[in-house]
Enzyme design. Structure first.
Site, PDB file in Angstrom:
ATOM      1  N   GLY A 142      59.267  38.330  22.175  1.00 22.86           N
ATOM      2  CA  GLY A 142      57.872  38.053  22.524  1.00 22.86           C
ATOM      3  C   GLY A 142      56.953  39.262  22.365  1.00 22.86           C
ATOM      4  N   GLU A 143      57.528  40.469  22.160  1.00 24.13           N
ATOM      5  CA  GLU A 143      56.657  41.645  21.983  1.00 24.13           C
ATOM      6  C   GLU A 143      55.915  41.531  20.655  1.00 24.13           C
ATOM      7  OE1 GLU A 143      58.783  45.300  22.396  1.00 24.13           O
ATOM      8  OE2 GLU A 143      59.119  45.004  24.547  1.00 24.13           O
ATOM      9  N   LYS A 179      27.583  25.647  47.540  1.00 22.38           N
ATOM     10  CA  LYS A 179      29.027  25.420  47.361  1.00 22.38           C
ATOM     11  C   LYS A 179      29.824  26.489  48.105  1.00 22.38           C
ATOM     12  CE  LYS A 179      31.696  27.131  43.695  1.00 22.38           C
ATOM     13  NZ  LYS A 179      31.998  27.391  42.272  1.00 22.38           N
ATOM     14  N   ARG A 213      33.874  28.161  48.372  1.00 23.33           N
ATOM     15  CA  ARG A 213      35.251  28.139  47.864  1.00 23.33           C
ATOM     16  C   ARG A 213      36.123  28.892  48.858  1.00 23.33           C
ATOM     17  NH1 ARG A 213      37.735  27.764  42.540  1.00 23.33           N
ATOM     18  NH2 ARG A 213      35.719  27.789  41.496  1.00 23.33           N
ATOM     19  N   ASP A 239      26.167  26.806  42.110  1.00 22.84           N
ATOM     20  CA  ASP A 239      26.413  27.604  43.319  1.00 22.84           C
ATOM     21  C   ASP A 239      25.338  28.688  43.432  1.00 22.84           C
ATOM     22  OD1 ASP A 239      27.264  29.640  41.527  1.00 22.84           O
ATOM     23  OD2 ASP A 239      29.315  28.867  41.593  1.00 22.84           O
ATOM     24  N   HIS A 288      30.202  37.163  34.605  1.00 23.61           N
ATOM     25  CA  HIS A 288      30.125  36.498  35.905  1.00 23.61           C
ATOM     26  C   HIS A 288      29.096  37.182  36.822  1.00 23.61           C
ATOM     27  CE1 HIS A 288      31.558  33.801  38.853  1.00 23.61           C
ATOM     28  NE2 HIS A 288      31.980  34.752  39.651  1.00 23.61           N
ATOM     29  N   ARG A 303      36.429  37.749  36.880  1.00 22.49           N
ATOM     30  CA  ARG A 303      36.169  37.285  38.251  1.00 22.49           C
ATOM     31  C   ARG A 303      36.860  38.161  39.288  1.00 22.49           C
ATOM     32  NH1 ARG A 303      37.398  31.061  37.235  1.00 22.49           N
ATOM     33  NH2 ARG A 303      38.690  32.037  35.638  1.00 22.49           N
ATOM     34  N   GLN A 304      37.707  39.109  38.810  1.00 27.33           N
ATOM     35  CA  GLN A 304      38.350  40.047  39.744  1.00 27.33           C
ATOM     36  C   GLN A 304      37.697  41.422  39.572  1.00 27.33           C
ATOM     37  OE1 GLN A 304      42.701  39.810  39.843  1.00 27.33           O
ATOM     38  NE2 GLN A 304      42.547  37.893  38.730  1.00 27.33           N
ATOM     39  N   THR A 306      34.225  22.490  40.120  1.00 27.05           N
ATOM     40  CA  THR A 306      32.844  22.828  40.515  1.00 27.05           C
ATOM     41  C   THR A 306      31.873  21.817  39.914  1.00 27.05           C
ATOM     42  OG1 THR A 306      33.373  25.175  40.686  1.00 27.05           O
ATOM     43  CG2 THR A 306      31.055  24.635  40.336  1.00 27.05           C
TER      44      THR A 306
HETATM   45  C1  R5P Z   1      31.975  30.445  39.944  1.00 24.88           C
HETATM   46  O1  R5P Z   1      31.383  31.268  40.616  1.00 24.88           O
HETATM   47  C2  R5P Z   1      31.757  30.290  38.476  1.00 24.88           C
HETATM   48  O2  R5P Z   1      30.425  30.522  38.104  1.00 24.88           O
HETATM   49  C3  R5P Z   1      32.194  28.910  38.030  1.00 24.88           C
HETATM   50  O3  R5P Z   1      31.376  27.951  38.659  1.00 24.88           O
HETATM   51  C4  R5P Z   1      33.623  28.657  38.398  1.00 24.88           C
HETATM   52  O4  R5P Z   1      34.423  29.721  37.981  1.00 24.88           O
HETATM   53  C5  R5P Z   1      34.108  27.374  37.798  1.00 24.88           C
HETATM   54  O5  R5P Z   1      35.415  27.189  38.196  1.00 24.88           O
HETATM   55  P1  R5P Z   1      36.061  25.755  38.313  1.00 24.88           P
HETATM   56  O6  R5P Z   1      35.771  25.042  37.043  1.00 24.88           O
HETATM   57  O7  R5P Z   1      37.534  26.041  38.500  1.00 24.88           O
HETATM   58  O8  R5P Z   1      35.498  25.082  39.508  1.00 24.88           O
END
Ligand code: R5P
Length: 297
Positions: A38-39, A190, A192, A166, A130, A96-97, A224
């Site tokens: 897999g490398e 919203k 989470r 959101d 993001h 997102r991290q 979402t």
């Molecule tokens: C969240 O803050 C992002 O802007 C997206 O709304 C989110 O990542 C969408 O994720 P999912 O489709 O899993 O709800």
């Protein structure tokens, strides 16, 4: 424009081909082979001595694998004498991290940023991050492009409202609203749960019109969008349309989207949507010309 050599990783070759077509150049040659364990092994075939080089590679799933391949391509180009390497990462995986949400967590995007720099990238070009603070994690220039102008062109303003799914998306909604002459917008409230990932949408702030157009940076599970669409329909919308830059589409997302209350899902090709993830409500538009224009500057 200074002559550029453009290379593609294996995650999104169709987009790289379109960028080259738009620039009137051919993709440069690179060998990517996979060993039986897999490398991956990367070898630059074209001469790049003293050339400015560009690598196009999206780092969506499998993110770790796509990142490793990108690091190797950048390294191979630098070792072959490239003057500079720009990494075009249309979808920046791990974005997102970007900070610590709970005690004890890694800032994964910070590790990725350091690795890109250590490999030899001189510049990053990416789309609809993001959060706007993400470039601060890098000590090399980050060009933050957007697909919002492409979406704006597809919007019919009549009896319609823009919707952020959101609170975090309000900045994005304000930008597209301005592009459309201050088109009205509303926001879904919203939540989470950080442990279970469970999403709840409680209410909508703002007026809902006949058509609701949800604009988001990415769709991953599709939950979402599905939850927001239900709430919008319950609040009086007759039609719900979704526009999102990155089709992350994790396992089961296509089914969720096809079966939910939205009538159309428009995404871009920052991530290649494989055949098995396509569905009838889906439309994919290309960011290739935006990348080509950026590379010409
Ligand atoms: C969240 O803050 C992002 O802007 C997206 O709304 C989110 O990542 C969408 O994720 P999912 O489709 O899993 O709800």
């Amino acid at each position: 424009m200074e002559e550029l050599k453009i290379f593609s990783g294996s995650s999104n070759e169709p987009l790289a081909e379109k960028v080259c077509k738009s620039l009137g150049v051919s993709l440069s040659d690179i060998e990517i082979t996979i060993f039986s364990d897999g490398e991956k092994r990367v070898r630059v075939v074209d001469s790049v001595l003293d050339q400015h080089c560009v690598v196009i590679q999206s780092t969506a799933s499998p993110a770790a694998e796509n990142y490793m391949e990108l690091f190797f391509i950048i390294d191979a180009l630098k070792r072959s004498g490239a003057k500079s390497v720009t990494a075009v990462i249309p979808y920046l995986g791990y974005q997102r991290q970007d900070h610590i949400f709970r005690d004890g967590e890694a800032v994964s995007l910070d590790v990725v940023a350091k690795a890109l720099q250590a490999a030899g990238a001189a510049k990053i070009v990416t789309f609809d991050l993001h959060t706007i603070k993400i470039p601060e994690l890098f000590s090399i220039p980050v060009t933050h492009l957007s697909a919002l102008p492409l979406f704006a062109k597809k919007i019919n303003k009549e009896d319609a409202v823009l919707v952020s799914p959101d609170m975090g998306g309000i900045r994005r909604i304000k930008i597209i609203s301005e592009l459309l002459g201050n088109m009205p917008y509303a926001t879904v409230v919203k939540n989470r749960d950080l442990n279970s990932g469970e999403i709840t949408a409680t209410k909508i702030e703002g007026e809902v019109s006949k058509t609701a157009i949800i604009v988001d940076d990415m769709i991953s599970s599709g939950r979402t969008v599905a939850i927001a669409a239900n709430l919008l329909k319950d609040s009086g919308a007759e039609e719900v349309i979704v526009m999102a830059t990155h089709a992350v589409f994790s396992e089961g997302a296509s089914k969720v989207l096809q079966n939910c209350a939205v009538s159309k899902v428009i995404v871009t090709d920052t991530i290649e949507v494989s055949q098995d993830k396509q569905f009838s409500k889906l439309e994919v538009i290309s960011v290739a010309d935006i990348i080509a224009k950026e590379l010409q500057e």
